[in-house]
Design a protein around this motif. Structure first.
Motif, PDB file in Angstrom:
ATOM      1  N   GLU A  64       0.856  -1.200   0.000  1.00 34.25           N
ATOM      2  CA  GLU A  64       0.000   0.000   0.000  1.00 34.25           C
ATOM      3  C   GLU A  64       0.880   1.234   0.000  1.00 34.25           C
ATOM      4  OE1 GLU A  64      -2.517  -0.190   3.314  1.00 34.25           O
ATOM      5  OE2 GLU A  64      -3.606  -2.000   2.668  1.00 34.25           O
ATOM      6  N   GLU A  65       0.505   2.190  -0.838  1.00 32.58           N
ATOM      7  CA  GLU A  65       1.275   3.439  -0.938  1.00 32.58           C
ATOM      8  C   GLU A  65       0.988   4.320   0.271  1.00 32.58           C
ATOM      9  OE1 GLU A  65       0.439   5.343  -4.540  1.00 32.58           O
ATOM     10  OE2 GLU A  65       1.291   3.778  -5.811  1.00 32.58           O
ATOM     11  N   GLU A  66       2.052   4.779   0.926  1.00 34.22           N
ATOM     12  CA  GLU A  66       1.883   5.692   2.052  1.00 34.22           C
ATOM     13  C   GLU A  66       1.635   7.106   1.539  1.00 34.22           C
ATOM     14  OE1 GLU A  66       5.225   5.446   4.524  1.00 34.22           O
ATOM     15  OE2 GLU A  66       4.887   3.357   5.124  1.00 34.22           O
ATOM     16  N   PRO A  67       0.743   7.851   2.181  1.00 36.42           N
ATOM     17  CA  PRO A  67       0.494   9.238   1.731  1.00 36.42           C
ATOM     18  C   PRO A  67       1.727  10.105   1.917  1.00 36.42           C
ATOM     19  CG  PRO A  67      -0.565   8.803   3.851  1.00 36.42           C
ATOM     20  CD  PRO A  67      -0.062   7.493   3.340  1.00 36.42           C
ATOM     21  N   GLN A  68       2.021  10.907   0.921  1.00 35.69           N
ATOM     22  CA  GLN A  68       3.171  11.799   0.964  1.00 35.69           C
ATOM     23  C   GLN A  68       2.860  13.010   1.827  1.00 35.69           C
ATOM     24  OE1 GLN A  68       4.269  12.741  -3.005  1.00 35.69           O
ATOM     25  NE2 GLN A  68       4.880  10.651  -3.515  1.00 35.69           N
ATOM     26  N   ARG A  69       3.754  13.360   2.694  1.00 37.83           N
ATOM     27  CA  ARG A  69       3.582  14.492   3.600  1.00 37.83           C
ATOM     28  C   ARG A  69       4.571  15.589   3.244  1.00 37.83           C
ATOM     29  NH1 ARG A  69       3.068  11.373   9.472  1.00 37.83           N
ATOM     30  NH2 ARG A  69       1.253  10.076   8.902  1.00 37.83           N
ATOM     31  N   ALA A  70       4.086  16.823   3.342  1.00 36.62           N
ATOM     32  CA  ALA A  70       4.958  17.956   3.046  1.00 36.62           C
ATOM     33  C   ALA A  70       5.954  18.144   4.176  1.00 36.62           C
ATOM     34  CB  ALA A  70       4.127  19.226   2.868  1.00 36.62           C
ATOM     35  N   PRO A  71       7.147  18.590   3.872  1.00 36.86           N
ATOM     36  CA  PRO A  71       8.133  18.851   4.935  1.00 36.86           C
ATOM     37  C   PRO A  71       7.599  19.880   5.917  1.00 36.86           C
ATOM     38  CG  PRO A  71       9.162  18.879   2.772  1.00 36.86           C
ATOM     39  CD  PRO A  71       7.687  18.813   2.548  1.00 36.86           C
ATOM     40  N   GLY A  72       8.085  19.792   7.154  1.00 35.81           N
ATOM     41  CA  GLY A  72       7.586  20.691   8.188  1.00 35.81           C
ATOM     42  C   GLY A  72       7.910  22.143   7.937  1.00 35.81           C
ATOM     43  N   ASN A  73       9.072  22.421   7.298  1.00 36.34           N
ATOM     44  CA  ASN A  73       9.437  23.810   7.072  1.00 36.34           C
ATOM     45  C   ASN A  73       8.669  24.446   5.924  1.00 36.34           C
ATOM     46  OD1 ASN A  73      10.568  22.239   5.152  1.00 36.34           O
ATOM     47  ND2 ASN A  73      12.579  23.242   5.142  1.00 36.34           N
ATOM     48  N   LEU A  74       7.998  23.647   5.092  1.00 41.07           N
ATOM     49  CA  LEU A  74       7.210  24.195   4.001  1.00 41.07           C
ATOM     50  C   LEU A  74       5.725  24.205   4.302  1.00 41.07           C
ATOM     51  CD1 LEU A  74       8.970  22.554   0.924  1.00 41.07           C
ATOM     52  CD2 LEU A  74       9.343  24.823   1.886  1.00 41.07           C
ATOM     53  N   ALA A  75       5.305  23.451   5.307  1.00 45.27           N
ATOM     54  CA  ALA A  75       3.875  23.366   5.594  1.00 45.27           C
ATOM     55  C   ALA A  75       3.359  24.628   6.264  1.00 45.27           C
ATOM     56  CB  ALA A  75       3.600  22.150   6.485  1.00 45.27           C
ATOM     57  N   LYS A  76       4.213  25.337   7.023  1.00 46.30           N
ATOM     58  CA  LYS A  76       3.785  26.538   7.743  1.00 46.30           C
ATOM     59  C   LYS A  76       4.455  27.757   7.134  1.00 46.30           C
ATOM     60  CE  LYS A  76       3.238  24.033  12.106  1.00 46.30           C
ATOM     61  NZ  LYS A  76       3.652  23.965  13.533  1.00 46.30           N
ATOM     62  N   SER A  77       3.693  28.812   6.953  1.00 44.04           N
ATOM     63  CA  SER A  77       4.225  30.071   6.419  1.00 44.04           C
ATOM     64  C   SER A  77       4.349  31.058   7.561  1.00 44.04           C
ATOM     65  CB  SER A  77       3.287  30.632   5.331  1.00 44.04           C
ATOM     66  OG  SER A  77       2.009  30.866   5.869  1.00 44.04           O
ATOM     67  N   THR A  78       5.521  31.667   7.673  1.00 46.39           N
ATOM     68  CA  THR A  78       5.777  32.634   8.727  1.00 46.39           C
ATOM     69  C   THR A  78       5.680  34.039   8.153  1.00 46.39           C
ATOM     70  OG1 THR A  78       8.151  32.486   8.269  1.00 46.39           O
ATOM     71  CG2 THR A  78       7.253  31.035   9.985  1.00 46.39           C
ATOM     72  N   ALA A  79       4.902  34.902   8.811  1.00 42.98           N
ATOM     73  CA  ALA A  79       4.738  36.283   8.373  1.00 42.98           C
ATOM     74  C   ALA A  79       5.803  37.149   9.028  1.00 42.98           C
ATOM     75  CB  ALA A  79       3.339  36.799   8.747  1.00 42.98           C
ATOM     76  N   GLY A  80       6.325  38.103   8.250  1.00 44.96           N
ATOM     77  CA  GLY A  80       7.353  38.990   8.751  1.00 44.96           C
ATOM     78  C   GLY A  80       6.787  40.030   9.703  1.00 44.96           C
ATOM     79  N   PRO A  81       7.649  40.770  10.377  1.00 44.50           N
ATOM     80  CA  PRO A  81       7.174  41.798  11.311  1.00 44.50           C
ATOM     81  C   PRO A  81       6.479  42.933  10.565  1.00 44.50           C
ATOM     82  CG  PRO A  81       9.560  41.927  11.016  1.00 44.50           C
ATOM     83  CD  PRO A  81       9.114  40.672  10.327  1.00 44.50           C
ATOM     84  N   LYS A  82       5.445  43.452  11.175  1.00 40.37           N
ATOM     85  CA  LYS A  82       4.671  44.533  10.570  1.00 40.37           C
ATOM     86  C   LYS A  82       5.395  45.851  10.754  1.00 40.37           C
ATOM     87  CE  LYS A  82       0.013  46.494  10.440  1.00 40.37           C
ATOM     88  NZ  LYS A  82      -1.354  46.437  11.059  1.00 40.37           N
ATOM     89  N   LEU A  83       5.594  46.577   9.643  1.00 39.80           N
ATOM     90  CA  LEU A  83       6.315  47.846   9.686  1.00 39.80           C
ATOM     91  C   LEU A  83       5.367  48.972  10.075  1.00 39.80           C
ATOM     92  CD1 LEU A  83       8.457  47.529   6.429  1.00 39.80           C
ATOM     93  CD2 LEU A  83       9.209  47.155   8.782  1.00 39.80           C
ATOM     94  N   PRO A  84       5.852  49.931  10.860  1.00 42.19           N
ATOM     95  CA  PRO A  84       5.003  51.098  11.171  1.00 42.19           C
ATOM     96  C   PRO A  84       4.804  51.957   9.937  1.00 42.19           C
ATOM     97  CG  PRO A  84       7.226  51.395  12.048  1.00 42.19           C
ATOM     98  CD  PRO A  84       7.158  49.976  11.538  1.00 42.19           C
ATOM     99  N   LEU A  85       3.653  52.583   9.831  1.00 38.20           N
ATOM    100  CA  LEU A  85       3.322  53.400   8.670  1.00 38.20           C
ATOM    101  C   LEU A  85       4.047  54.743   8.741  1.00 38.20           C
ATOM    102  CD1 LEU A  85      -0.528  52.763   8.385  1.00 38.20           C
ATOM    103  CD2 LEU A  85       1.297  51.744   7.029  1.00 38.20           C
ATOM    104  N   PRO A  86       4.571  55.212   7.613  1.00 43.67           N
ATOM    105  CA  PRO A  86       5.182  56.551   7.603  1.00 43.67           C
ATOM    106  C   PRO A  86       4.124  57.646   7.701  1.00 43.67           C
ATOM    107  CG  PRO A  86       5.197  55.607   5.394  1.00 43.67           C
ATOM    108  CD  PRO A  86       4.694  54.531   6.315  1.00 43.67           C
ATOM    109  N   TYR A  87       4.529  58.808   8.228  1.00 42.97           N
ATOM    110  CA  TYR A  87       3.592  59.913   8.376  1.00 42.97           C
ATOM    111  C   TYR A  87       4.378  61.222   8.469  1.00 42.97           C
ATOM    112  CZ  TYR A  87       4.845  60.072  13.343  1.00 42.97           C
ATOM    113  OH  TYR A  87       5.534  60.189  14.519  1.00 42.97           O
ATOM    114  N   PHE A  88       3.651  62.351   8.364  1.00 49.29           N
ATOM    115  CA  PHE A  88       4.215  63.687   8.483  1.00 49.29           C
ATOM    116  C   PHE A  88       3.539  64.411   9.644  1.00 49.29           C
ATOM    117  CE2 PHE A  88       4.917  62.730   3.974  1.00 49.29           C
ATOM    118  CZ  PHE A  88       6.265  63.037   3.847  1.00 49.29           C
ATOM    119  N   ASP A  89       4.326  65.190  10.381  1.00 49.89           N
ATOM    120  CA  ASP A  89       3.737  66.010  11.442  1.00 49.89           C
ATOM    121  C   ASP A  89       2.908  67.154  10.860  1.00 49.89           C
ATOM    122  OD1 ASP A  89       4.791  64.466  13.470  1.00 49.89           O
ATOM    123  OD2 ASP A  89       6.648  65.630  13.578  1.00 49.89           O
TER     124      ASP A  89
END
Length: 223
Positions: A64-89
């Motif tokens: 019986e063929e075993e189901p193929q599993r995605a590697p752990g480092n590709l299964a989860k996507s990590t979001a980068g840090p959120k940058l503060p918005l630029p503005y003018f006084d």
């Protein structure tokens, strides 16, 4: 006659010992065994015994063929840090150029600016005159701090508008250049307060009382 007796003996033995000449049934769940009869030598016939042949086992039903599993480092996507918005006084600024001024420097004091994620563009009205450190016209000047040098010609019109755009998310600072000195703010007019009823006498009242006191003193000395 001898052959007829042999055939009768074989038929009688097969009916009496039927289990000897029949093969056992295959049990469910077990692999089927295929037998290959062994071939006899030159002097004999074909051998019919099972022990003299080769056996092969079929395990295809257990593969019986075993189901193929995605590697752990590709299964989860990590979001980068959120940058503060630029503005003018101050999103809108008015600048004034004197009669002897030949140019004016217009800065772009943006907050939360990140050179790796943001770009600064200068516009005159709706026409782009720079993109980052690249100028589209040689009449202007631009330094490393994105400060724009605007020439003031003799025939320049009043109220020229320049805007600094920070992309993304398109935050703007609009600068309006006026010809002539900056208008001074008029000082507020001062009014003399009116003395209230029952208040202390002013300087004029004190002088009147002094005159009356000297006249009384002169009359007392004379008499």
């Amino acid at each position: 006659m001898r052959h007829l007796w042999l055939l009768a003996l074989i038929a009688f033995g097969s009916s009496l010992f039927s289990g000897v000449l029949t093969l056992p049934e295959a049990h469910p769940g077990k692999p089927s065994v295929a037998t290959t009869p062994a071939v006899g030598g030159n002097g004999g016939g074909t051998g019919g015994g099972v022990g003299g042949g080769e056996t092969s086992t079929d395990y295809s039903e257990y593969d019986e063929e075993e189901p193929q599993r995605a590697p752990g480092n590709l299964a989860k996507s990590t979001a980068g840090p959120k940058l503060p918005l630029p503005y003018f006084d101050q999103p809108k600024v008015d600048m004034y150029v004197g009669d002897n001024g030949s140019s004016v420097k217009v800065d772009c004091p943006v907050k939360n600016y990140n050179a790796q994620h943001h770009a600064i563009l200068w516009y005159k009205d709706n026409s782009a005159i720079s993109n980052g450190n690249t100028l589209f016209s040689s009449v202007y000047g631009l330094d490393t701090n994105f400060t724009l040098t605007v020439p003031v010609a003799a025939n320049a019109t009043d109220g020229q508008k320049y805007s600094c755009h920070v992309m993304p998310p398109d935050v703007r600072r609009e600068v309006t250049i006026h010809l002539g000195p900056e208008p001074s703010t008029p000082a507020p007019a001062t009014t003399r307060p009116t003395p209230a009823a029952g208040s202390a006498p002013t300087g004029q009242d004190c002088g009147l009382w002094l005159v009356l006191f000297l006249a009384a003193l002169q009359l007392a000395v004379r008499f």
